[in-house]
Design an enzyme around this catalytic site. Structure first.
Site, short mmCIF file in Angstrom:
data_model
loop_
_atom_site.label_atom_id
_atom_site.label_comp_id
_atom_site.label_asym_id
_atom_site.label_seq_id
_atom_site.Cartn_x
_atom_site.Cartn_y
_atom_site.Cartn_z
N ASP A 1 0.85 -1.19 0.00
CA ASP A 1 0.00 0.00 0.00
C ASP A 1 0.89 1.24 0.00
O ASP A 1 2.02 1.18 -0.45
CB ASP A 1 -0.93 -0.04 1.21
CG ASP A 1 -2.29 0.56 0.93
OD1 ASP A 1 -2.37 1.79 0.75
OD2 ASP A 1 -3.29 -0.20 0.88
N HIS B 1 -3.62 6.01 3.41
CA HIS B 1 -4.31 4.78 3.06
C HIS B 1 -3.66 3.53 3.66
O HIS B 1 -4.34 2.66 4.23
CB HIS B 1 -4.38 4.67 1.53
CG HIS B 1 -5.35 3.65 1.03
ND1 HIS B 1 -5.03 2.33 0.87
CD2 HIS B 1 -6.64 3.78 0.62
CE1 HIS B 1 -6.07 1.68 0.38
NE2 HIS B 1 -7.07 2.54 0.23
N SER C 1 -11.30 -1.25 0.19
CA SER C 1 -9.93 -1.15 0.68
C SER C 1 -9.88 -1.46 2.18
O SER C 1 -8.84 -1.86 2.70
CB SER C 1 -9.37 0.25 0.43
OG SER C 1 -8.97 0.41 -0.91
#
Length: 459
Positions: free
Chosen positions: A96, A134, A296
């Site tokens: 990520d 994220h 996600s």
């Protein structure tokens, strides 16, 4: 909506993948609400006393709002599964934007790297302009440790270890998106990952051929690869790679009531299971806990469950770990298709996946394997050395019968032995008697006419 245990039956090369496609469709899952959620320390309520002394009351702690907001821990059997295991000894690789150093993840990240050319060597410097939080959100959902026994955000597998592999896409990336992902998967495998989480998508069904080898490398090393299905809210109307790669565990999203999310999920035939994707929490790079949405977030919940299963059943291979997650998932009441394009095999149930009695299998529960797909669709039989060698082997063919010996050339109008035997002689045999009969008849007719002419007429 608590999820009960239930068992159900068992259940593509675009070289032009570009960084922008990955960034927009995969890592641009922004929080649906940027409001931070603050933790409150425990406090004691002191009761007033009357003239008559009374015993000291039992302290009543204030429930931590972060823990209270993590509904998936209760509704999806995760807290029950913790009675058996909390994921110790299992390593989850988070490919990520990088995992930041925040209190909830102290001691969780044991190694890392950067594949983007923009981060730090240990993968702990978040990369990207828009999405640099994220990776930390994802990591906190998978294996957050909290800030205390009952405070701070805790992940699904709070005792599992993490690998932080930072990737970044867009104009500033020095390495192509395709190359970053392929290299990241291999690095994760080589550094001990038992589970790989990929909360990204490309918005295209197909993928670069380099991913064939990278993902097969993970499968060959018994790694469970968990992938997000994508979100309609980000333009993903149906699942895209890597969620279309055979063998990955593709995760769709549902709302807090267990219904398929309209914006924070998508549909497709490769969806395996569903998990919460709305009103999720995540720890940002600055340490604040925020609410966000998207598959996600659903993916690391399932990655955490896979870690729990691997910890509880260290003897099981990746196929059987996935099989336990699939067969213990529960379809919503109004869904009877198995798998379903919205829910796959159903909503995950961590407690059942960890503790249910599930027979072992000797095949992939997801159907067609990546190796089989490559052989059939990528390069045909040449993709499989065994098939190629068998096709290249010489094939024995029986010889044709010997040709007839040619007859010696001769003039076409001269008689030959065959024409005399089978033409002339039979013709003569039939013609001579006929001629004799005709001659005899003619002779008889002449004698009769001669005899009549010699008779004397009567007077």
């Amino acid at each position: 909506m608590p999820v009960r245990a239930a068992r159900y039956g068992m259940i593509r090369s675009a070289v032009g993948l570009v960084a922008a496609a990955v960034a927009v469709a995969g890592l641009a899952v922004l929080p649906s609400s940027a409001a931070a959620i603050e933790s409150s320390p425990a406090s004691t309520a002191v009761l007033a006393t009357t003239a008559t002394p009374s015993p000291t009351p039992t302290p009543t702690p204030t429930v931590d709002p972060v823990r209270a907001a993590e509904y998936w821990l209760r509704d999806y059997g995760i807290e029950e599964a913790w009675k058996t295991t909390r994921g110790a000894g299992v390593t989850i690789a988070v490919i990520d934007t990088g995992i930041a150093r925040v209190p909830e993840l102290d001691g969780a990240v044991i190694d890392g790297t950067d594949e983007s050319g923009m981060g730090s060597d240990d993968g702990r410097t978040p990369v990207g302009v828009v999405d640099n939080n994220h990776g930390t959100w994802v990591a906190s959902l998978a294996a957050g440790r909290g800030t205390g026994a009952d405070t701070g955000m805790v992940g699904v597998a709070p005792e599992a270890d993490l690998l932080s592999i930072s990737v970044g896409f867009g104009a500033t990336a020095t390495v192509s998106a395709v190359e970053q992902i392929a290299s990241a998967v291999r690095w994760a495998v080589d550094h001990g990952a038992d589970v790989i989480n990929l909360s990204l998508t490309t918005n295209t069904l197909t993928w670069d051929e380099s991913w064939d080898e990278a993902f097969q490398y993970a499968f060959d090393h018994d790694v469970v690869v968990v992938v997000a299905a994508g979100n309609r809210g980000n333009g993903t109307e149906s699942v895209g790679a890597p969620a279309t790669i055979p063998g990955v565990l593709t995760v769709a999203g549902v709302d807090p009531e267990g219904r398929a999310s309209d914006r924070a999920s998508t549909s497709g035939i490769t969806i395996a299971v569903a998990a919460p994707s709305e009103k999720l929490l995540g720890v940002s790079s600055d340490g604040k806990v925020v609410e966000w949405a998207g598959t996600s977030g659903a993916a690391p919940i399932v990655a955490g469950i896979a870690a729990l299963v691997r910890a509880a059943h260290p003897d099981l291979n990746a196929d059987n770990v996935i099989n336990r997650i699939l067969t213990t998932a529960q379809h919503p009441a109004d869904v009877d298709q198995d798998p379903d394009p919205l829910y796959g095999y159903g909503l995950v149930n961590a407690e059942a996946a960890v503790n249910a009695d599930v027979p072992t299998i000797d095949h992939s529960p997801l159907g067609l394997t990546l190796k089989e797909w490559v052989r059939l669709y990528r390069r045909g039989a040449d993709a499989d050395p065994e098939v190629s060698s068998s096709l290249a082997a010489p094939v024995a063919i029986e010889p044709l019968p010997a040709a007839d010996v040619p007859v010696k050339a001769s003039a076409p109008f001269l008689p030959t032995r065959s024409t005399i035997l089978y033409g002339t002689l039979p013709l003569v045999a039939a013609t001579v008697p006929a001629i004799l009969v005709v001659l005899g008849v003619n002779a008889a007719a002449r004698r009769i006419r001669s005899a009549r002419s010699q008779r004397t007429p009567r007077q």
